[in-house]
Design a protein around this motif. Structure first.
Motif, mmCIF file in Angstrom:
data_model
loop_
_atom_site.group_PDB
_atom_site.id
_atom_site.type_symbol
_atom_site.label_atom_id
_atom_site.label_comp_id
_atom_site.label_asym_id
_atom_site.label_seq_id
_atom_site.Cartn_x
_atom_site.Cartn_y
_atom_site.Cartn_z
ATOM 1 N N ASN A 189 24.056 -26.948 3.334
ATOM 2 C CA ASN A 189 23.396 -28.215 3.041
ATOM 3 C C ASN A 189 24.088 -28.973 1.910
ATOM 4 O O ASN A 189 23.649 -30.054 1.525
ATOM 5 C CB ASN A 189 21.928 -27.964 2.685
ATOM 6 C CG ASN A 189 21.058 -27.810 3.921
ATOM 7 O OD1 ASN A 189 21.007 -28.692 4.771
ATOM 8 N ND2 ASN A 189 20.383 -26.687 4.028
ATOM 9 N N GLU A 190 25.165 -28.400 1.392
ATOM 10 C CA GLU A 190 25.929 -29.053 0.331
ATOM 11 C C GLU A 190 27.006 -29.978 0.877
ATOM 12 O O GLU A 190 27.656 -30.690 0.119
ATOM 13 C CB GLU A 190 26.576 -27.988 -0.571
ATOM 14 C CG GLU A 190 25.573 -27.039 -1.242
ATOM 15 C CD GLU A 190 24.570 -27.787 -2.098
ATOM 16 O OE1 GLU A 190 25.004 -28.575 -2.954
ATOM 17 O OE2 GLU A 190 23.362 -27.606 -1.897
ATOM 18 N N THR A 191 27.233 -29.974 2.195
ATOM 19 C CA THR A 191 28.260 -30.826 2.795
ATOM 20 C C THR A 191 27.671 -31.663 3.920
ATOM 21 O O THR A 191 26.688 -31.251 4.559
ATOM 22 C CB THR A 191 29.425 -29.985 3.370
ATOM 23 O OG1 THR A 191 28.940 -29.217 4.491
ATOM 24 C CG2 THR A 191 29.992 -29.037 2.317
ATOM 25 N N ALA A 192 28.272 -32.816 4.180
ATOM 26 C CA ALA A 192 27.793 -33.692 5.255
ATOM 27 C C ALA A 192 27.914 -33.005 6.609
ATOM 28 O O ALA A 192 27.018 -33.110 7.457
ATOM 29 C CB ALA A 192 28.579 -35.000 5.246
ATOM 30 N N LYS A 193 29.010 -32.288 6.815
ATOM 31 C CA LYS A 193 29.211 -31.590 8.092
ATOM 32 C C LYS A 193 28.162 -30.507 8.282
ATOM 33 O O LYS A 193 27.598 -30.358 9.373
ATOM 34 C CB LYS A 193 30.602 -30.971 8.124
ATOM 35 C CG LYS A 193 30.909 -30.233 9.428
ATOM 36 C CD LYS A 193 32.317 -29.658 9.425
ATOM 37 C CE LYS A 193 32.599 -28.927 10.729
ATOM 38 N NZ LYS A 193 33.968 -28.339 10.742
ATOM 39 N N GLY A 194 27.880 -29.756 7.218
ATOM 40 C CA GLY A 194 26.879 -28.705 7.313
ATOM 41 C C GLY A 194 25.497 -29.256 7.581
ATOM 42 O O GLY A 194 24.738 -28.711 8.388
ATOM 43 N N ARG A 195 25.155 -30.348 6.901
ATOM 44 C CA ARG A 195 23.839 -30.955 7.122
ATOM 45 C C ARG A 195 23.702 -31.454 8.555
ATOM 46 O O ARG A 195 22.635 -31.345 9.159
ATOM 47 C CB ARG A 195 23.617 -32.097 6.127
ATOM 48 C CG ARG A 195 23.396 -31.625 4.694
ATOM 49 C CD ARG A 195 22.898 -32.748 3.805
ATOM 50 N NE ARG A 195 23.868 -33.824 3.662
ATOM 51 C CZ ARG A 195 24.810 -33.868 2.732
ATOM 52 N NH1 ARG A 195 24.928 -32.884 1.851
ATOM 53 N NH2 ARG A 195 25.649 -34.896 2.657
ATOM 54 N N GLN A 196 24.774 -31.996 9.116
ATOM 55 C CA GLN A 196 24.726 -32.451 10.500
ATOM 56 C C GLN A 196 24.489 -31.283 11.447
ATOM 57 O O GLN A 196 23.722 -31.396 12.417
ATOM 58 C CB GLN A 196 26.030 -33.154 10.867
ATOM 59 C CG GLN A 196 26.058 -33.659 12.311
ATOM 60 C CD GLN A 196 27.331 -34.419 12.634
ATOM 61 O OE1 GLN A 196 27.944 -35.036 11.764
ATOM 62 N NE2 GLN A 196 27.753 -34.358 13.885
ATOM 63 N N GLN A 197 25.128 -30.153 11.174
ATOM 64 C CA GLN A 197 24.921 -28.969 12.011
ATOM 65 C C GLN A 197 23.482 -28.467 11.926
ATOM 66 O O GLN A 197 22.930 -27.964 12.916
ATOM 67 C CB GLN A 197 25.878 -27.856 11.574
ATOM 68 C CG GLN A 197 27.337 -28.150 11.855
ATOM 69 C CD GLN A 197 28.259 -27.109 11.245
ATOM 70 O OE1 GLN A 197 27.940 -26.505 10.211
ATOM 71 N NE2 GLN A 197 29.399 -26.880 11.868
ATOM 72 N N ASN A 198 22.874 -28.618 10.770
ATOM 73 C CA ASN A 198 21.503 -28.130 10.583
ATOM 74 C C ASN A 198 20.466 -29.004 11.277
ATOM 75 O O ASN A 198 19.382 -28.529 11.616
ATOM 76 C CB ASN A 198 21.191 -28.035 9.089
ATOM 77 C CG ASN A 198 22.023 -26.974 8.394
ATOM 78 O OD1 ASN A 198 22.481 -26.029 9.026
ATOM 79 N ND2 ASN A 198 22.233 -27.142 7.097
ATOM 80 N N ARG A 199 20.776 -30.270 11.490
ATOM 81 C CA ARG A 199 19.835 -31.184 12.169
ATOM 82 C C ARG A 199 20.003 -31.010 13.674
ATOM 83 O O ARG A 199 20.891 -31.578 14.289
ATOM 84 C CB ARG A 199 20.108 -32.633 11.744
ATOM 85 C CG ARG A 199 19.925 -32.895 10.260
ATOM 86 C CD ARG A 199 19.985 -34.378 9.941
ATOM 87 N NE ARG A 199 21.262 -34.980 10.272
ATOM 88 C CZ ARG A 199 22.278 -35.115 9.406
ATOM 89 N NH1 ARG A 199 22.161 -34.673 8.173
ATOM 90 N NH2 ARG A 199 23.395 -35.702 9.778
ATOM 91 N N ARG A 200 19.120 -30.212 14.262
ATOM 92 C CA ARG A 200 19.307 -29.853 15.675
ATOM 93 C C ARG A 200 17.980 -29.467 16.312
ATOM 94 O O ARG A 200 16.993 -29.213 15.610
ATOM 95 C CB ARG A 200 20.299 -28.683 15.790
ATOM 96 C CG ARG A 200 19.758 -27.372 15.220
ATOM 97 C CD ARG A 200 20.853 -26.354 14.953
ATOM 98 N NE ARG A 200 20.328 -25.035 14.634
ATOM 99 C CZ ARG A 200 19.880 -24.672 13.446
ATOM 100 N NH1 ARG A 200 19.840 -25.525 12.453
ATOM 101 N NH2 ARG A 200 19.439 -23.440 13.257
#
Length: 208
Positions: A189-200
């Motif tokens: 959740n510290e990166t934009a890419k990671g946050r995008q992966q978490n929104r699913r």
């Protein structure tokens, strides 16, 4: 003698000051802990999550084996749409779609462009599971309050369930909704890419 006592007092004050700074630093470190860690602590007392975010609720039959959905990715030629992840074994099939496929930011209305993906998932469910239970899990990133994230996750999972019932020809009694929110992240959740992966949203089906 007096100088010695004064020196000792100064050393004691300095030591207390250092301890105060250390305590404050530890408090700041705890406050600034990553969202992943914070969620894990909060979930320790949650009825539907373990301390590590693993979903531990069971289905109506009392089976707890829904916990084990972290199975290997599967390559299925039947899927023409390349914007989903599919995991499968003999017991379950799991279809994972990121937020940007299904929804606009902070919205819970399914985008028209998502229908092709949902149609293919519906066809796959019909082929692999005639009567098996279907679970729709909603996930978010860790931005915003935990309450808001849980609510958004529930609305999105409900939207997917309603689509599957209305357009996917799946009986509503087979489908249950499980809003996870920001628990169990797959990315940082510290990166934009990671946050995008978490929104699913993940659709898990018991094969039958």
């Amino acid at each position: 003698m007096i100088l010695g006592m004064a020196g000792a007092m100064m050393m004691t004050l300095a030591s207390c000051n250092d301890m105060s700074k250390e305590t404050e630093a530890n408090r700041d470190e705890a406050t600034e802990a990553t969202a992943d860690t914070a969620v894990a602590f909060e979930n320790a007392n949650s009825p539907d999550s373990a301390a590590d975010g693993t979903i531990v609720d069971v289905d109506a039959s009392g089976d707890a084996d829904w916990n084990n959905l972290d199975i290997a990715n599967t390559e299925w030629e039947m899927f023409k749409v390349g914007d989903m992840e599919v995991r499968s074994n003999d017991e379950y099939s799991v279809y994972s779609l990121e937020e940007n496929v299904l929804f606009d930011t902070d919205k819970a209305e399914i985008r028209k462009g998502a229908e092709e993906s949902l149609k293919e998932i519906s066809s796959s469910i019909a082929e692999r599971s005639k009567n098996g239970a279907v679970r729709v899990y909603g996930y978010t990133d860790a931005r915003g309050s935990k309450g808001y994230n849980k609510q958004l996750a529930e609305k999105r999972a409900e939207a997917v369930k309603n689509w599957l019932v209305k357009n996917g020809n799946i009986n509503a009694s087979r489908i249950s909704v499980h809003p996870v929110g920001e628990a169990k992240p797959v990315g940082s959740n510290e990166t934009a890419k990671g946050r995008q992966q978490n929104r699913r949203v993940e659709i898990a089906v018991r094969n039958s």
